[in-house]
Scaffold this active site. Structure first.
Site, PDB file in Angstrom:
ATOM      1  N   ASP A  13       0.942   6.301  -8.211  1.00  0.00           N
ATOM      2  CA  ASP A  13       2.248   6.521  -8.815  1.00  0.00           C
ATOM      3  C   ASP A  13       2.079   7.004 -10.247  1.00  0.00           C
ATOM      4  OD1 ASP A  13       5.379   5.700  -8.698  1.00  0.00           O
ATOM      5  OD2 ASP A  13       4.545   5.184 -10.658  1.00  0.00           O
ATOM      6  N   LYS A  29       7.505  11.781 -11.132  1.00  0.00           N
ATOM      7  CA  LYS A  29       8.900  11.592 -11.523  1.00  0.00           C
ATOM      8  C   LYS A  29       9.304  12.630 -12.561  1.00  0.00           C
ATOM      9  CE  LYS A  29       7.767   6.663 -11.361  1.00  0.00           C
ATOM     10  NZ  LYS A  29       6.345   6.838 -11.703  1.00  0.00           N
ATOM     11  N   LYS A  54      -1.064  -1.938 -12.233  1.00  0.00           N
ATOM     12  CA  LYS A  54      -1.996  -1.043 -12.919  1.00  0.00           C
ATOM     13  C   LYS A  54      -3.022  -1.855 -13.697  1.00  0.00           C
ATOM     14  CE  LYS A  54       0.415  -0.459 -17.327  1.00  0.00           C
ATOM     15  NZ  LYS A  54      -0.659  -1.059 -18.132  1.00  0.00           N
ATOM     16  N   SER A  55      -4.219  -1.339 -13.752  1.00  0.00           N
ATOM     17  CA  SER A  55      -5.279  -1.909 -14.570  1.00  0.00           C
ATOM     18  C   SER A  55      -6.432  -0.921 -14.578  1.00  0.00           C
ATOM     19  CB  SER A  55      -5.751  -3.249 -14.006  1.00  0.00           C
ATOM     20  OG  SER A  55      -6.843  -3.736 -14.766  1.00  0.00           O
ATOM     21  N   VAL A  56      -7.159  -0.870 -15.675  1.00  0.00           N
ATOM     22  CA  VAL A  56      -8.371  -0.052 -15.704  1.00  0.00           C
ATOM     23  C   VAL A  56      -9.610  -0.931 -15.593  1.00  0.00           C
ATOM     24  CG1 VAL A  56      -7.321   1.823 -17.015  1.00  0.00           C
ATOM     25  CG2 VAL A  56      -8.419  -0.063 -18.241  1.00  0.00           C
ATOM     26  N   ARG A 101     -10.084  -6.516 -11.954  1.00  0.00           N
ATOM     27  CA  ARG A 101      -8.652  -6.735 -11.776  1.00  0.00           C
ATOM     28  C   ARG A 101      -8.084  -5.771 -10.724  1.00  0.00           C
ATOM     29  NH1 ARG A 101      -4.607  -8.920 -14.853  1.00  0.00           N
ATOM     30  NH2 ARG A 101      -6.182 -10.495 -15.271  1.00  0.00           N
ATOM     31  N   ASN A 126      -6.206  -7.236  -7.450  1.00  0.00           N
ATOM     32  CA  ASN A 126      -4.844  -6.885  -7.073  1.00  0.00           C
ATOM     33  C   ASN A 126      -4.747  -6.332  -5.655  1.00  0.00           C
ATOM     34  OD1 ASN A 126      -3.968  -7.632  -9.616  1.00  0.00           O
ATOM     35  ND2 ASN A 126      -3.928  -5.559 -10.418  1.00  0.00           N
TER      36      ASN A 126
END
Length: 279
Positions: free
Chosen positions: A47, A77, A234-236, A240, A244
């Protein structure tokens, strides 16, 4: 591993992976590697948005992962400065060019921006209908639309949005908007699903996590999944990102779901701008 992600059927017959990977606030410099890593873990829904400034890097991440285009569900978007029909057409093509794809799986109006363009998001929506008709957007939807915005689209346009992406988390259940969506075949996508991290220290969430041997984030994401939300944390951080993803081998019972739902604070729980005034 990606096939463990459940899908939701949209009102146009297309399906969308219920868990995705969000790239909001991930810098362009980090986005390519983050997307590649997410796809390696098993995510298949990415996304992004024109306003995030990282579409080109997202597209590069997909290519770097070595997956066929049809294996990855891509959402973007429309930017808030491109609601006028000619601007929307140019902006959509710019997204395709940046992502280096000839279609998007889902394209959304990012905000209704009711204070701009005389609040004329209806004409913008009719342009998105063009993208769906010509196949360049497989599905179209909206983001941050309140019930009156959705009612206006229903009264003045032909195509019902496939999704409405809204702020939703245990502190802001956003049930009025979700209920309208459920009644009218509009799938709810939840942004800020953990309230920008605020819910992770909530005593109810930490207690449930301890009982289940899970992390607070996993508990909250599982709550979303069982509510029927499409969600994209979201995470970099690689650990994590993997954490998730690991939410499909346990379930919350009805009483636990209700404990989390009771955390709702209504508008006091909102972490982002209100759609009626933003823009």
């Amino acid at each position: 591993m990606a096939n463990i992600i459940p899908t939701v059927t949209l009102n146009d017959g297309n399906t969308i992976p219920q868990l995705g990977f969000g790239v909001f606030q991930i810098s362009p410099a980090d986005s390519t590697e983050a997307v590649r890593r997410a796809l390696d873990i098993g995510y298949r829904h990415i996304d992004t948005a024109q306003g995030y400034g990282n579409e080109a890097e997202v597209g590069q991440g997909v290519r770097t992962a070595g997956l066929a285009r049809e294996e990855v569900y891509l959402t973007s978007k429309l930017n808030n400065n491109a609601h006028r029909p000619a601007d929307a057409r140019a902006a959509f093509q710019a997204s395709l060019d940046a992502l280096r794809t000839d279609y998007l799986d889902l394209f959304l109006i990012h905000w209704p921006v009711p204070t701009r363009y005389d609040g004329d998001f209806v004409s913008t929506w009719k342009v998105l209908e063009e993208f769906k008709a010509d196949g360049r957007a497989r599905s179209i939807g909206v983001s941050n639309f309140q019930v009156p915005h959705l009612e206006r689209l229903a009264a003045e346009t032909e195509v019902v949005p496939a999704v409405n992406q809204i702020e939703a988390h245990p502190y802001l259940s956003n049930d009025e908007v979700r209920a309208y969506g459920a009644k009218n075949g509009i799938v709810t996508e939840a942004w800020s699903p953990i309230a920008q991290g605020a819910v992770l220290d909530d005593p109810t969430i930490t207690d449930i996590a301890a009982q289940l041997g899970r992390t607070p984030a996993q508990v909250v994401l599982r709550w979303h999944i069982q509510r029927g939300d499409v969600v994209f944390p979201k995470s970099v951080t690689p650990t994590r990102m993997a954490e998730n993803f690991q939410i499909f081998d346990f379930a919350l019972d009805e009483a636990t779901m209700e404990r989390i739902t009771r955390l709702d604070r209504g508008e006091d729980g909102r972490t982002g701008p209100h759609p009626d005034t933003f823009g």
